[in-house]
Design an enzyme around this catalytic site. Structure first.
Site, PDB file in Angstrom:
ATOM      1  N   LYS A   1       0.858  -1.185   0.000  1.00  0.00           N
ATOM      2  CA  LYS A   1       0.000   0.000   0.000  1.00  0.00           C
ATOM      3  C   LYS A   1       0.886   1.224   0.000  1.00  0.00           C
ATOM      4  O   LYS A   1       1.857   1.297   0.769  1.00  0.00           O
ATOM      5  CB  LYS A   1      -0.842  -0.019   1.294  1.00  0.00           C
TER       6      LYS A   1
ATOM      7  N   LYS B   1       5.083   2.040   8.429  1.00  0.00           N
ATOM      8  CA  LYS B   1       3.874   2.765   8.836  1.00  0.00           C
ATOM      9  C   LYS B   1       2.662   1.830   8.925  1.00  0.00           C
ATOM     10  O   LYS B   1       1.887   1.889   9.887  1.00  0.00           O
ATOM     11  CB  LYS B   1       3.600   3.879   7.808  1.00  0.00           C
TER      12      LYS B   1
ATOM     13  N   LYS C   1       5.292   2.258  -2.984  1.00  0.00           N
ATOM     14  CA  LYS C   1       5.218   3.677  -3.353  1.00  0.00           C
ATOM     15  C   LYS C   1       5.500   3.796  -4.830  1.00  0.00           C
ATOM     16  O   LYS C   1       6.201   2.963  -5.408  1.00  0.00           O
ATOM     17  CB  LYS C   1       6.268   4.477  -2.573  1.00  0.00           C
TER      18      LYS C   1
ATOM     19  N   THR D   1      -5.477  12.357   7.960  1.00  0.00           N
ATOM     20  CA  THR D   1      -4.089  12.485   8.426  1.00  0.00           C
ATOM     21  C   THR D   1      -3.995  13.571   9.501  1.00  0.00           C
ATOM     22  O   THR D   1      -3.341  13.375  10.536  1.00  0.00           O
ATOM     23  CB  THR D   1      -3.137  12.771   7.244  1.00  0.00           C
TER      24      THR D   1
ATOM     25  N   ASN E   1      -3.285  19.820   3.088  1.00  0.00           N
ATOM     26  CA  ASN E   1      -4.209  18.798   3.591  1.00  0.00           C
ATOM     27  C   ASN E   1      -3.926  18.461   5.055  1.00  0.00           C
ATOM     28  O   ASN E   1      -4.813  18.547   5.905  1.00  0.00           O
ATOM     29  CB  ASN E   1      -4.106  17.544   2.709  1.00  0.00           C
TER      30      ASN E   1
ATOM     31  N   SER F   1      -7.513   4.994   4.542  1.00  0.00           N
ATOM     32  CA  SER F   1      -7.412   4.357   3.226  1.00  0.00           C
ATOM     33  C   SER F   1      -7.761   2.872   3.350  1.00  0.00           C
ATOM     34  O   SER F   1      -8.443   2.297   2.494  1.00  0.00           O
ATOM     35  CB  SER F   1      -5.996   4.481   2.665  1.00  0.00           C
TER      36      SER F   1
HETATM   37  P1  NAD Z   1      -0.155  19.594   0.588  1.00  0.00           P
HETATM   38  O1  NAD Z   1       0.479  19.792  -0.730  1.00  0.00           O
HETATM   39  O2  NAD Z   1      -1.638  19.537   0.699  1.00  0.00           O
HETATM   40  O3  NAD Z   1       0.332  20.753   1.612  1.00  0.00           O
HETATM   41  C1  NAD Z   1       1.671  21.060   1.818  1.00  0.00           C
HETATM   42  C2  NAD Z   1       1.730  22.383   2.583  1.00  0.00           C
HETATM   43  O4  NAD Z   1       3.090  22.670   2.897  1.00  0.00           O
HETATM   44  C3  NAD Z   1       1.213  23.578   1.782  1.00  0.00           C
HETATM   45  O5  NAD Z   1       0.513  24.452   2.643  1.00  0.00           O
HETATM   46  C4  NAD Z   1       2.505  24.244   1.307  1.00  0.00           C
HETATM   47  O6  NAD Z   1       2.354  25.615   1.077  1.00  0.00           O
HETATM   48  C5  NAD Z   1       3.377  24.006   2.520  1.00  0.00           C
HETATM   49  N1  NAD Z   1       4.783  24.148   2.241  1.00  0.00           N
HETATM   50  C6  NAD Z   1       5.484  23.710   1.161  1.00  0.00           C
HETATM   51  N2  NAD Z   1       6.771  24.073   1.264  1.00  0.00           N
HETATM   52  C7  NAD Z   1       6.885  24.736   2.436  1.00  0.00           C
HETATM   53  C8  NAD Z   1       7.948  25.363   3.107  1.00  0.00           C
HETATM   54  N3  NAD Z   1       9.174  25.390   2.573  1.00  0.00           N
HETATM   55  N4  NAD Z   1       7.705  25.956   4.306  1.00  0.00           N
HETATM   56  C9  NAD Z   1       6.468  25.961   4.838  1.00  0.00           C
HETATM   57  N5  NAD Z   1       5.418  25.395   4.255  1.00  0.00           N
HETATM   58  C10 NAD Z   1       5.622  24.798   3.063  1.00  0.00           C
HETATM   59  O7  NAD Z   1       0.521  18.278   1.171  1.00  0.00           O
HETATM   60  P2  NAD Z   1      -0.017  17.381   2.349  1.00  0.00           P
HETATM   61  O8  NAD Z   1      -0.801  16.273   1.786  1.00  0.00           O
HETATM   62  O9  NAD Z   1      -0.580  18.235   3.427  1.00  0.00           O
HETATM   63  O10 NAD Z   1       1.370  16.725   2.831  1.00  0.00           O
HETATM   64  C11 NAD Z   1       2.230  17.392   3.735  1.00  0.00           C
HETATM   65  C12 NAD Z   1       3.209  16.367   4.271  1.00  0.00           C
HETATM   66  O11 NAD Z   1       2.496  15.323   4.932  1.00  0.00           O
HETATM   67  C13 NAD Z   1       4.080  15.670   3.224  1.00  0.00           C
HETATM   68  O12 NAD Z   1       5.326  15.377   3.820  1.00  0.00           O
HETATM   69  C14 NAD Z   1       3.326  14.367   2.963  1.00  0.00           C
HETATM   70  O13 NAD Z   1       4.172  13.338   2.458  1.00  0.00           O
HETATM   71  C15 NAD Z   1       2.849  14.067   4.378  1.00  0.00           C
HETATM   72  N6  NAD Z   1       1.711  13.148   4.440  1.00  0.00           N
HETATM   73  C16 NAD Z   1       0.532  13.455   3.856  1.00  0.00           C
HETATM   74  C17 NAD Z   1      -0.543  12.569   3.990  1.00  0.00           C
HETATM   75  C18 NAD Z   1      -1.890  12.887   3.411  1.00  0.00           C
HETATM   76  O14 NAD Z   1      -2.827  12.113   3.662  1.00  0.00           O
HETATM   77  N7  NAD Z   1      -2.068  13.981   2.713  1.00  0.00           N
HETATM   78  C19 NAD Z   1      -0.386  11.368   4.669  1.00  0.00           C
HETATM   79  C20 NAD Z   1       0.842  11.084   5.263  1.00  0.00           C
HETATM   80  C21 NAD Z   1       1.886  11.994   5.139  1.00  0.00           C
END
Ligand code: NAD
Length: 425
Positions: A79, A103, A115, A199, A230, A359
């Protein structure tokens, strides 16, 4: 690309899978994992790289690189998400796949880790180009994916739109409807209620559980959240709903601080009407992203990108608790500094597991053909997350180590059993 730049990029990426292995090795040593089991986990089960020729809108043909790595299927089908970004490469995908193995084991899901990714810049492509690319990738990976084999999901640069295309293309190839072949789909196509906020919700549950352990009263606690996408926006909203004062928020365009607490609902409304960015928000004074990380708060939630907590700023962090919403926000050499300062770090492999947990619920609902209410999904999620937290906390105490290594040990205990039961090596 110039040879030296290419070499530098390769070296930087070579460290990503190595960083996962370094933490796995540390946990394996403390746990006393048999060398043959450790050796199996050091190698991904299957790695596929494909070339995807796509007709661009201007009539030219561009060939994109697509990847899918299945790291482990010892606990069940693999996954993991699919990332669209320019820095996607085999090493990064391998590292992220191994993280998913860890995880899923921590979250107690019947899944291995995988992945995938495509090296592309989705912001520079039209919707039509993205659809053709997603469909070509799906066709190329149609013998890798499968409801009981390998189940993709969105990651950076992809979302429910891409999952809808992927599902449709996969169904065409297979000649039957298989909604469970991917998660993170639109609800109309079999997505789960509660998935979008999951998340961030998991970050909230993990934060409250950790606060209880270290004697922090959440009703008087303060927090800073980096990232307002997100994960960060839902985490900030849900933490605020538990009376935690969010003093600072940020995204890639700006960071804001308010001693009395940021009005998160106002920030959400502002972002929605401001092209999805925080710049220009008037609910706090503007600070830098580094000032946010070192702000005088109880809880720090890095929920944006990897590698933001480093040996250069770890010493200045004032939070008593860090809950990693992002994947890999803390560099390995910062771990020791945080430990020495007595800062509790709830690691990514535990803290952001809420997404893959829901998920899994989506996949279960698809297999049953029966769908739960949002309250049912949230209740199951909260119970699962709380249990995962307790298991990691227990192992960190039992092995007298950090929560990060305690979390890896939690995963290794399950993986060790599964690998031995299955045998055949
Ligand atoms: P996203 O694209 O929805 O949001 C990312 C956020 O980070 C945005 O607000 C962006 O502006 C900000 N950002 C980017 N660069 C930045 C910086 N240099 N300084 C400050 N802010 C910055 O992505 P997401 O889904 O929220 O994912 C964020 C993290 O969480 C990633 O590492 C992702 O792998 C991890 N993650 C996400 C999920 C999920 O379900 N979405 C699950 C597990 C892990």
């Amino acid at each position: 690309m110039a040879t030296t730049a290419k070499k530098a990029e390769e070296v930087a990426h070579a460290s990503m899978f190595d960083a996962v292995l370094a933490r796995l090795d540390k946990a394996a040593e403390l746990f006393g994992l048999a060398p043959e089991v450790a050796e199996i986990l050091r190698h991904p089960k299957r790695e596929v790289k494909v070339s995807l020729p796509i007709k661009m809108d201007d009539g030219s043909v561009k060939v994109f690189e697509g990847y899918r790595t299945v790291h482990s299927t010892h606990l069940g089908p693999s996954k993991g998400g699919i990332r669209y970004a320019m820095d996607v490469n085999d090493d990064e995908v391998r590292a992220l796949a191994a993280w998913m193995t860890v995880k899923c084991a921590i979250a107690n899901l019947p899944y291995g880790g995988g992945k995938g990714g495509i090296k592309c810049d989705p912001r520079k492509m039209s919707v039509g180009e993205l659809e053709r690319l997603t469909r070509a990738y799906t066709r190329a990976m149609s013998d890798v994916f499968g409801v009981n084999k390998d189940i993709p999901a969105p990651d950076m640069g992809t979302g429910k739109r891409e999952m809808a295309w992927l599902l449709d293309e996969y169904n065409r190839v297979q000649g039957e409807d298989s909604p469970g072949v991917t998660t993170g789909k639109p609800i109309t196509l079999g997505g789960s209620k509660g998935r979008e906020a999951a998340t961030g919700r998991g970050v909230m549950v993990a934060s409250l559980a950790a606060m209880k352990k270290i004697g922090l009263n959440h009703k008087t606690a303060t927090a800073a959240v980096q990232g307002f996408g997100n994960v960060g926006s839902h985490a900030a909203r849900l933490l605020a709903s538990k009376n935690i004062t969010i003093k600072a928020i940020s995204d890639h365009t700006a960071a804001y601080y308010n001693e009395k607490g940021i009005d998160i609902e106002a920030a959400l409304k502002f972002v929605a009407s401001n092209g999805n960015v925080l710049k220009g928000f008037t609910g706090g004074q503007e600070i830098s992203n580094n000032e946010l990380l070192t702000a005088n708060v109880d809880l720090l939630v890095p929920a944006a990108i990897q590698g933001v907590i480093t040996s250069a700023n770890a010493g200045d962090i004032k939070a008593k608790l860090i809950v990693e919403g992002a994947n890999g926000p803390t560099e390995a050499d910062a771990d020791q500094i945080l430990n020495d300062k007595g800062i509790v770090v709830v690691p990514d492999v535990l803290a952001n597991g809420g997404g893959v947990t829901v998920s899994y619920f989506e996949w279960v609902q698809n297999r049953m053909g029966h769908y739960w209410t949002e309250d049912e999904v949230n209740a199951k999620h909260d119970a699962s997350m709380a249990q995962a937290f307790e298991n990691c906390w227990f192992n960190s105490q039992q092995y007298k180590t950090s929560m990060r290594i305690g979390a890896y040990i939690t995963a290794l205990k399950k993986l060790d059993k599964a690998i031995r039961y299955k045998g055949n090596y």
